[in-house]
Enzyme design. Structure first.
Site, short mmCIF file in Angstrom:
data_model
loop_
_atom_site.label_atom_id
_atom_site.label_comp_id
_atom_site.label_asym_id
_atom_site.label_seq_id
_atom_site.Cartn_x
_atom_site.Cartn_y
_atom_site.Cartn_z
N CYS A 114 0.82 -1.23 0.00
CA CYS A 114 0.00 0.00 0.00
C CYS A 114 0.85 1.27 0.00
CB CYS A 114 -0.93 0.00 1.20
SG CYS A 114 -1.90 -1.52 1.32
N HIS A 242 -3.47 7.12 2.58
CA HIS A 242 -3.90 5.79 2.13
C HIS A 242 -5.26 5.44 2.74
CE1 HIS A 242 -4.23 1.68 1.23
NE2 HIS A 242 -3.76 1.22 2.38
N ASN A 272 -10.31 -0.38 0.25
CA ASN A 272 -8.84 -0.30 0.25
C ASN A 272 -8.32 -0.86 -1.08
OD1 ASN A 272 -6.09 -0.67 0.61
ND2 ASN A 272 -6.26 -1.54 2.67
N1 COA Z 1 -18.81 -8.82 9.25
C1 COA Z 1 -19.28 -9.11 10.48
N2 COA Z 1 -18.48 -9.52 11.48
C2 COA Z 1 -17.18 -9.64 11.24
C3 COA Z 1 -16.63 -9.37 9.98
C4 COA Z 1 -17.51 -8.94 8.96
N3 COA Z 1 -17.08 -8.64 7.72
N4 COA Z 1 -15.30 -9.58 10.03
C5 COA Z 1 -15.02 -9.98 11.27
N5 COA Z 1 -16.16 -10.02 12.01
C6 COA Z 1 -16.31 -10.39 13.41
C7 COA Z 1 -15.20 -11.30 13.90
O1 COA Z 1 -15.47 -12.61 13.54
C8 COA Z 1 -15.27 -11.06 15.38
O2 COA Z 1 -16.32 -11.83 15.89
P1 COA Z 1 -16.19 -12.55 17.33
O3 COA Z 1 -15.99 -11.45 18.30
O4 COA Z 1 -17.50 -13.26 17.45
O5 COA Z 1 -15.01 -13.45 17.20
C9 COA Z 1 -15.66 -9.58 15.49
O6 COA Z 1 -16.21 -9.23 14.23
C10 COA Z 1 -14.52 -8.68 15.86
O7 COA Z 1 -13.43 -9.00 15.01
P2 COA Z 1 -12.12 -8.17 15.09
O8 COA Z 1 -11.16 -8.68 14.07
O9 COA Z 1 -11.67 -8.05 16.50
O10 COA Z 1 -12.66 -6.74 14.62
P3 COA Z 1 -11.95 -5.37 14.66
O11 COA Z 1 -12.77 -4.43 15.48
O12 COA Z 1 -10.48 -5.45 14.95
O13 COA Z 1 -12.09 -4.88 13.17
C11 COA Z 1 -10.81 -4.71 11.15
C12 COA Z 1 -11.47 -5.64 12.14
C13 COA Z 1 -10.15 -5.55 10.07
C14 COA Z 1 -11.86 -3.80 10.53
C15 COA Z 1 -9.76 -3.85 11.89
O14 COA Z 1 -8.94 -4.66 12.69
C16 COA Z 1 -8.92 -3.08 10.92
O15 COA Z 1 -9.41 -2.22 10.21
N6 COA Z 1 -7.58 -3.32 10.89
C17 COA Z 1 -6.71 -2.68 9.95
C18 COA Z 1 -6.84 -3.37 8.63
C19 COA Z 1 -6.20 -2.63 7.51
O16 COA Z 1 -6.43 -1.44 7.38
N7 COA Z 1 -5.43 -3.32 6.69
C20 COA Z 1 -4.82 -2.82 5.55
C21 COA Z 1 -3.66 -1.98 5.91
S1 COA Z 1 -2.92 -1.39 4.48
#
Ligand code: COA
Length: 324
Positions: A114, A242, A272
């Protein structure tokens, strides 16, 4: 002193848009979950004849036409990507043929995930200076729909396809873009296996670790660029950050203490798009008149690698060659 300025931009998104509501029909997710955690409302996926090369061609043609730079004047063409159509030839080589750059144009692809577009801007500045050529074409382009696993809702909803292009002019008397590039090698938190791994080449991500990395790296990198350029963050006209997650951007903007109105993005409709994210947003802001000639634009990318990259891109008043 010597450096590049931005002459013109272009971008391309696939026709087919998939909303969060569309995803609700095919997987266990909800618009509310996606929007509240990421700011993403929709993403574009290539279909049919659309591919990485066709998106690059469309974005590059628009940028070249708007810049007034002829293909034979392009001295450097770089494509930042991790999802090219071919491992070889590089997309930049295909563009050389299709757009008609001269054979001594330096054309290659680079992968800094990215952060790739900003890595490519810096590389173009160095190569133009070293080769004494005036014009560079820099792209960021991805077809991430090819590397996401529909069975993994935690990553599938986050990514989209697209391409962005920028035509830059190099001059001895232009200021440098003061690029800050960095890397903290990590093959655990954000990976896509290579073709020889014998496993599907799909995104694996520890979202929370990446989140923690991003909210530290993004504001640090922006500050370092401003410091290197000898300006304050208040003197920046526009931030092009980004588009990974609106919450990451909100954290960073707060940490930096800059005007949120200068940091708005387009993640709601692009999701993204990795290396394509910064140049697509750059183009949208230029076309809307929110970035004007003479503006100082601070671009920051961050992501897989782990990498980060920032640069202060000044928008040219027009081709220097036209005014002399
Ligand atoms: N829809 C519904 N629920 C979802 C889901 C979706 N698309 N994806 C995950 N979940 C659920 C998980 O299974 C988890 O459920 P559980 O508590 O029953 O196990 C719950 O949501 C929380 O998951 P978690 O991974 O802790 O969520 P989060 O609050 O950390 O959010 C992201 C996840 C990916 C949105 C967040 O971590 C993020 O944005 N990280 C950065 C990612 C990024 O920008 N990457 C690219 C960088 S260049």
């Amino acid at each position: 002193m010597s450096g590049i300025k931005l002459l013109a931009t272009g971008s391309a998104l696939p026709q087919h848009m998939i909303t969060n509501h569309d995803l609700e029909q095919i997987m266990d997710t909800s618009d509310e979950w996606i929007t509240s955690r990421t700011g993403i409302g929709a993403r574009h996926h290539c279909q049919g004849e659309e591919c990485h090369t066709s998106l690059c061609l469309e974005a590059a043609k628009k940028a070249l036409e708007r810049s007034g730079v002829k293909p034979e004047e392009v001295g450097v063409c770089l494509v930042a990507t991790l999802t090219p159509d071919h491992l070889t030839p590089a997309t930049a080589c295909v563009l050389q043929k299709e757009l008609g750059f001269q054979e001594d144009a330096i054309c290659f692809d680079l992968n800094a995930a990215c952060s790739g577009f900003v890595y490519a801007l810096h590389t173009a500045e160095c190569l133009l200076a070293a080769s004494q050529r005036k014009y560079g074409l820099v792209l960021g382009a991805e077809v991430l729909s090819r590397v996401i696993d529909i069975n993994d809702r935690s990553t599938y909803v986050l990514f989209g396809d697209g391409a962005g292009a920028a035509v830059v002019e190099w001059r001895e008397e232009f200021p440098s873009i003061h690029a800050v590039l960095g890397c903290r090698g990590n093959d655990q938190v954000l990976t896509i296996p290579g073709v020889n791994k014998g496993v599907p080449a799909v995104v694996h991500m520890d979202g929370q670790d990446v989140f923690r990395f991003a909210v530290e790296a993004l504001p640090r990198c922006a500050r370092e660029v401003a410091q290197k350029a000898g300006i304050t963050l208040e003197e920046v006209d526009r931030f092009v950050l980004h588009q990974a997650n609106q919450r990451i951007i909100n954290f960073a903007v707060k940490k930096l203490g800059v005007d949120p109105a200068k940091c708005t993005g387009n993640i709601a409709h692009t999701a993204n798009t990795s290396a394509a994210s910064v140049p697509i947003l750059l183009d949208e802001l230029v076309q809307k008149g929110e970035i004007q000639p003479g503006n100082k634009v601070l671009c920051v990318g961050f992501g897989g690698g782990l990498t980060w990259a920032g640069a202060l891109l000044e928008v040219a008043q027009g081709r220097e060659g036209d005014t002399k």
